[in-house]
Enzyme design. Structure first.
Site, PDB file in Angstrom:
ATOM      1  N   THR A   1       1.666  -4.718   4.253  1.00 17.48           N
ATOM      2  CA  THR A   1       1.472  -5.120   5.650  1.00 17.48           C
ATOM      3  C   THR A   1       0.899  -6.531   5.791  1.00 17.48           C
ATOM      4  O   THR A   1       1.115  -7.183   6.813  1.00 17.48           O
ATOM      5  CB  THR A   1       0.528  -4.141   6.380  1.00 17.48           C
ATOM      6  OG1 THR A   1      -0.719  -4.096   5.680  1.00 17.48           O
ATOM      7  CG2 THR A   1       1.123  -2.756   6.464  1.00 17.48           C
TER       8      THR A   1
ATOM      9  N   SER B   1       1.616  -7.552  -1.121  1.00 19.21           N
ATOM     10  CA  SER B   1       2.304  -8.593  -0.342  1.00 19.21           C
ATOM     11  C   SER B   1       1.466  -9.860  -0.178  1.00 19.21           C
ATOM     12  O   SER B   1       1.972 -10.883   0.288  1.00 19.21           O
ATOM     13  CB  SER B   1       2.764  -8.068   1.009  1.00 19.21           C
ATOM     14  OG  SER B   1       1.722  -8.042   1.936  1.00 19.21           O
TER      15      SER B   1
ATOM     16  N   THR C   1       0.819  -1.221   0.000  1.00 20.06           N
ATOM     17  CA  THR C   1       0.000   0.000   0.000  1.00 20.06           C
ATOM     18  C   THR C   1       0.847   1.263   0.000  1.00 20.06           C
ATOM     19  O   THR C   1       0.501   2.257  -0.634  1.00 20.06           O
ATOM     20  CB  THR C   1      -0.893   0.015   1.262  1.00 20.06           C
ATOM     21  OG1 THR C   1      -1.819  -1.047   1.141  1.00 20.06           O
ATOM     22  CG2 THR C   1      -1.634   1.324   1.432  1.00 20.06           C
TER      23      THR C   1
HETATM   24  N1  ASP Z   1      -2.591  -5.626   0.463  1.00 19.05           N
HETATM   25  C1  ASP Z   1      -1.538  -4.729   0.878  1.00 19.05           C
HETATM   26  C2  ASP Z   1      -0.248  -5.527   0.936  1.00 19.05           C
HETATM   27  O1  ASP Z   1      -0.022  -6.231   1.850  1.00 19.05           O
HETATM   28  C3  ASP Z   1      -1.841  -4.117   2.186  1.00 19.05           C
HETATM   29  C4  ASP Z   1      -0.788  -3.184   2.716  1.00 19.05           C
HETATM   30  O2  ASP Z   1       0.254  -2.942   2.196  1.00 19.05           O
HETATM   31  O3  ASP Z   1      -1.044  -2.638   3.792  1.00 19.05           O
HETATM   32  O4  ASP Z   1       0.544  -5.426   0.025  1.00 19.05           O
END
Ligand code: ASP
Length: 354
Positions: free
Chosen positions: A100, A69, A24
């Site tokens: 995350t 991710s 993100t």
């Molecule tokens: N879906 C995103 C990821 O994990 C969520 C984030 O980065 O907070 O790449």
């Protein structure tokens, strides 16, 4: 992968390599469908001009493709470990920008893959893209870079560990877990104190930081990972067939049992018999609690005791993310199940309180 070196800021003794994998933090809205999609990292740097104020030499490395991710695979961990090994002598610390969703898995994995680490490897990301008002991304990157560059008066890194820096807290990577899908307080380390807290100053919790006992040994990376691990989360109403499929299936060499409370599962004879059969088949069975904090003790209740007697190994207070990473690493590097089980019970990288 793309080596994308952006301008060296003011030359100085301290230097940090920012590694961008996706997430993100570097996403923006697709005007066509409103979903968040990754964008070019160079735009992200324009958004955080504050980094220049540190007077550090900061270079960046962008993975190609950059990914959400949720798509992380162990091959990314191997690429990260090889990249850091390759650049190890050129930088004082490393910051990995990562989504995350699986950050705790990646940080746990890297903690087992590095031996004799003397420099910080700090994961960070954000809940809101850096380009958005109220983003948490800027603060997270700035704190992560400052910590990655921090040294004591002897020039030694203050936190030579694999960590997650999020919402002003620095956690040991293999103790961290994502606890909030939307709030800025997205990570916690329920069974181990933060290694640092960023307030007006960054306060380092030095009694809890691990320092390599052999600083001259030179960095070693372990890139053999065996991913034949399944996770069985016990729950009321779980069927015999589901338990049989997961515990006895040919696809796995080890199964993490996510159990209730202090390591308890179903006491019915069909369940215990399947566990015993899995053990006889040579499966490594690892007991991790579903609770966020506290640890597994299979001697308290009869239901836990029957698992122990069936050959299940205690995960103590390990997180599921760390249990998975520890099994990948141990199974990739040791052939003998007895040795693997012995090492599972031991504290290798500060992942359990033992
Ligand atoms: N879906 C995103 C990821 O994990 C969520 C984030 O980065 O907070 O790449």
């Amino acid at each position: 992968m793309n080596l994308n070196i952006f301008k060296d800021f003011i030359p100085s003794a301290s230097s940090v390599l920012l590694i961008y994998t996706g997430g993100t933090i570097g996403m923006k809205e697709d005007p066509n469908d409103g979903t968040l999609k990754p964008f070019d990292f160079s735009s992200l740097l324009d958004e955080v001009p504050e980094l220049r104020k540190f007077g550090l030499r900061i270079n960046s490395y962008t993975f190609d493709p950059i990914i959400d991710s949720s798509d992380v695979e162990p091959t990314l961990w191997v690429s990260l470990a090889e990249l850091i090994k390759d650049k190890y002598d050129d930088y004082d610390g490393f910051v990995i920008l990562h989504g995350t969703d699986t950050m705790a898995y990646s940080a746990s994995a890297l903690s087992f893959m590095f031996e004799h680490l003397t420099k910080p490897i700090i994961f960070t990301g954000s809940q809101l893209p850096v380009g958005r008002p109220r983003t948490d991304g800027k603060e997270n990157i700035i704190a992560a870079v400052e910590i990655a560059a921090a040294k004591d008066s002897n020039g030694e890194a203050l936190v030579p560990e694999v960590c997650i820096c999020f919402n002003s807290q620095l956690y040991r990577g293999n103790r961290s877990t994502k606890v909030n899908a939307t709030g800025f307080d997205a990570f916690h380390s329920p069974n181990y104190p933060p290694l640092a807290v960023a307030g007006i100053n960054i306060k380092y919790n030095q009694n809890f930081i691990h320092y390599s006992s052999d600083k001259e040994a030179g960095l070693v990376i372990h890139t053999d990972l065996d991913t034949r691990v399944s996770i069985l989360k016990v729950h009321p109403g779980i069927t015999e067939q589901a338990v049989r499929d997961i515990l006895l299936g040919d696809g796995s060499k080890a199964v993490i049992l996510e159990t209730y409370g202090s390591g308890n599962a179903i006491s019915k004879s069909w369940f215990v018999e399947i566990v015993k059969e899995a053990n006889k088949k040579g499966k490594i069975l690892f007991n991790v609690t579903q609770c966020l904090s506290g640890d597994v003790d299979m001697d308290i209740y009869a239901t836990g005791r029957s698992l122990k007697e069936a050959g299940v190994i205690s995960g103590h207070d390990i997180t599921t993310e760390s249990a998975l990473a520890k099994l990948f690493y141990l199974m990739g590097n040791y052939q003998d199940n007895t040795k693997i089980k012995q090492l599972l019970e031991m504290n290798l990288k500060g992942e359990i309180s033992k």
